[in-house]
Write a protein that holds these residues in place. Structure first.
Motif, PDB file in Angstrom:
ATOM      1  N   ILE A   1       0.860  -1.180   0.000  1.00 43.87           N
ATOM      2  CA  ILE A   1       0.000   0.000   0.000  1.00 43.87           C
ATOM      3  C   ILE A   1       0.898   1.232   0.000  1.00 43.87           C
ATOM      4  O   ILE A   1       1.878   1.301   0.753  1.00 43.87           O
ATOM      5  CB  ILE A   1      -0.935   0.012   1.226  1.00 43.87           C
ATOM      6  N   TYR A   2       0.553   2.193  -0.864  1.00 41.64           N
ATOM      7  CA  TYR A   2       1.343   3.399  -1.023  1.00 41.64           C
ATOM      8  C   TYR A   2       0.466   4.631  -0.809  1.00 41.64           C
ATOM      9  O   TYR A   2      -0.745   4.595  -1.043  1.00 41.64           O
ATOM     10  CB  TYR A   2       1.947   3.468  -2.433  1.00 41.64           C
ATOM     11  N   LEU A   3       1.101   5.715  -0.394  1.00 37.70           N
ATOM     12  CA  LEU A   3       0.406   6.977  -0.201  1.00 37.70           C
ATOM     13  C   LEU A   3       1.195   8.098  -0.852  1.00 37.70           C
ATOM     14  O   LEU A   3       2.416   8.178  -0.705  1.00 37.70           O
ATOM     15  CB  LEU A   3       0.233   7.278   1.291  1.00 37.70           C
ATOM     16  N   ALA A   4       0.496   8.951  -1.579  1.00 34.85           N
ATOM     17  CA  ALA A   4       1.093  10.159  -2.149  1.00 34.85           C
ATOM     18  C   ALA A   4       0.174  11.338  -1.823  1.00 34.85           C
ATOM     19  O   ALA A   4      -1.055  11.178  -1.757  1.00 34.85           O
ATOM     20  CB  ALA A   4       1.275  10.034  -3.656  1.00 34.85           C
ATOM     21  N   SER A   5       0.766  12.496  -1.613  1.00 37.89           N
ATOM     22  CA  SER A   5      -0.006  13.688  -1.272  1.00 37.89           C
ATOM     23  C   SER A   5       0.434  14.849  -2.139  1.00 37.89           C
ATOM     24  O   SER A   5       1.617  14.962  -2.501  1.00 37.89           O
ATOM     25  CB  SER A   5       0.182  14.047   0.205  1.00 37.89           C
ATOM     26  N   ARG A   6      -0.507  15.695  -2.478  1.00 37.53           N
ATOM     27  CA  ARG A   6      -0.211  16.890  -3.268  1.00 37.53           C
ATOM     28  C   ARG A   6      -0.947  18.071  -2.655  1.00 37.53           C
ATOM     29  O   ARG A   6      -1.883  17.901  -1.862  1.00 37.53           O
ATOM     30  CB  ARG A   6      -0.642  16.696  -4.725  1.00 37.53           C
ATOM     31  N   PRO A   7      -0.568  19.301  -3.017  1.00 36.15           N
ATOM     32  CA  PRO A   7      -1.232  20.470  -2.437  1.00 36.15           C
ATOM     33  C   PRO A   7      -2.702  20.556  -2.838  1.00 36.15           C
ATOM     34  O   PRO A   7      -3.101  20.120  -3.923  1.00 36.15           O
ATOM     35  CB  PRO A   7      -0.446  21.650  -3.029  1.00 36.15           C
ATOM     36  N   LEU A   8      -3.484  21.117  -1.938  1.00 38.52           N
ATOM     37  CA  LEU A   8      -4.866  21.481  -2.262  1.00 38.52           C
ATOM     38  C   LEU A   8      -4.878  22.963  -2.622  1.00 38.52           C
ATOM     39  O   LEU A   8      -4.216  23.770  -1.963  1.00 38.52           O
ATOM     40  CB  LEU A   8      -5.780  21.237  -1.061  1.00 38.52           C
ATOM     41  N   TYR A   9      -5.615  23.321  -3.655  1.00 41.28           N
ATOM     42  CA  TYR A   9      -5.678  24.710  -4.085  1.00 41.28           C
ATOM     43  C   TYR A   9      -7.026  25.320  -3.733  1.00 41.28           C
ATOM     44  O   TYR A   9      -8.070  24.676  -3.891  1.00 41.28           O
ATOM     45  CB  TYR A   9      -5.428  24.802  -5.595  1.00 41.28           C
TER      46      TYR A   9
END
Length: 291
Positions: A202-210
């Motif tokens: 299981i992997y997790l990636a996060s990016r900015p919320l605009y």
């Protein structure tokens, strides 16, 4: 001519359903055969309302039959489904998946399990959620739920990363080989969290919320389409997931920068080929002893 069968809603103005999903798959190099479950003037979050209608299950079945008459299922690489207008449409979807796989066992079925979520403004007809859980997910190879949908499938709340890991494992146990869970606000709402679960890890990636004046519609359809195209390129699930996460970020950033509400899918189309930003995924759990 190889292609992807995409059975989803459609809007004439803007990007949601097939009008969010078809172009990204085409831009990444694939023919797409769209069938519309509904055809509306615009998506349903406009205060001005919308016009159009839902198609009956028989009308969708009739289009599928027309494709069947062409004897093209050996050329079908994937089936993608999203918003369904009636429980009967879900039955047609399940029958179509089984029929196509009889002709072509290699076809991949990717299900975006769009469910009734009044809190988000997403409304589907009574009975659809049950049909998705009981009929579509067991025959799906890949599912792409949001947090609410994953909670419904797993029958548990998600308030932490550990919860998300357990919920994804429960979803895998229901039949799919891959789960891509989007907008997991339960593990932190400062960023957009996208989780990938396979039988191995299981992997997790996060990016900015605009910040935008209104929350854009069609992002889930965009994620499903971009991930599907990556898989069909022969990339590993992790590679397809990373590319999808980065490409969709580029579309959202362009949308925010433009001050628009509708996704800037066309303006930012180069993101589907060469994403401008990279947000690395990290492995958060192993599944080798769990599935």
């Amino acid at each position: 001519m190889q292609g992807i069968l995409s059975i989803q809603s459609h809007v004439s103005y803007g990007h949601a359903g097939n009008s969010s999903a078809v172009f990204p798959m085409q831009r990444m190099g694939f023919e797409v055969w769209p069938i519309h479950t509904v055809q509306f003037s615009n998506h349903t979050h406009y205060m001005e309302g919308w016009t159009g209608r839902a198609f009956s299950a028989d009308e969708i079945k009739d289009v599928v039959q027309g494709l069947d008459n062409l004897n093209i299922w050996q050329q079908c690489q994937a089936i993608v489904t999203g918003y369904q207008g009636t429980p009967e449409q879900c039955s047609v979807i399940a029958d179509t998946v089984r029929h196509v796989k009889q002709h072509n066992p290699n076809v991949v079925y990717i299900c975006d399990p769009v469910m009734n979520n009044p809190g988000k403004g997403c409304l589907v007809a009574p009975g659809i959620t049950q049909q998705i859980v009981n009929t579509l997910i067991p025959v799906a190879d890949v599912i792409v739920p949001n947090q609410f949908e994953l909670e419904t499938i797993a029958q548990m709340p998600i308030n932490s990363l550990d919860d998300a890991i357990e919920a994804s494992r429960r979803a895998l146990a229901k039949g799919p080989n891959i789960v891509v869970a989007k907008h997991l606000y339960g593990i932190g709402n400062e960023q957009f969290n996208l989780l990938l679960a396979t039988p191995d890890a299981i992997y997790l990636a996060s990016r900015p919320l605009y910040k935008m004046n209104k929350e854009p519609v069609g992002v889930g359809d965009l994620i499903t389409a971009t991930f599907t195209a990556g898989l069909l390129k022969g990339w590993s699930p992790l590679q397809a997931y990373q590319h999808c996460h980065n490409a969709v970020h580029g579309i959202l950033k362009q949308t925010a920068d433009s001050g628009e509400w509708e996704l800037q899918t066309i303006t930012a189309q180069d993101e589907f080929v060469t994403p401008s930003h990279h947000f690395p995924a990290r492995q958060v759990a192993s599944n080798k002893s769990c599935v």
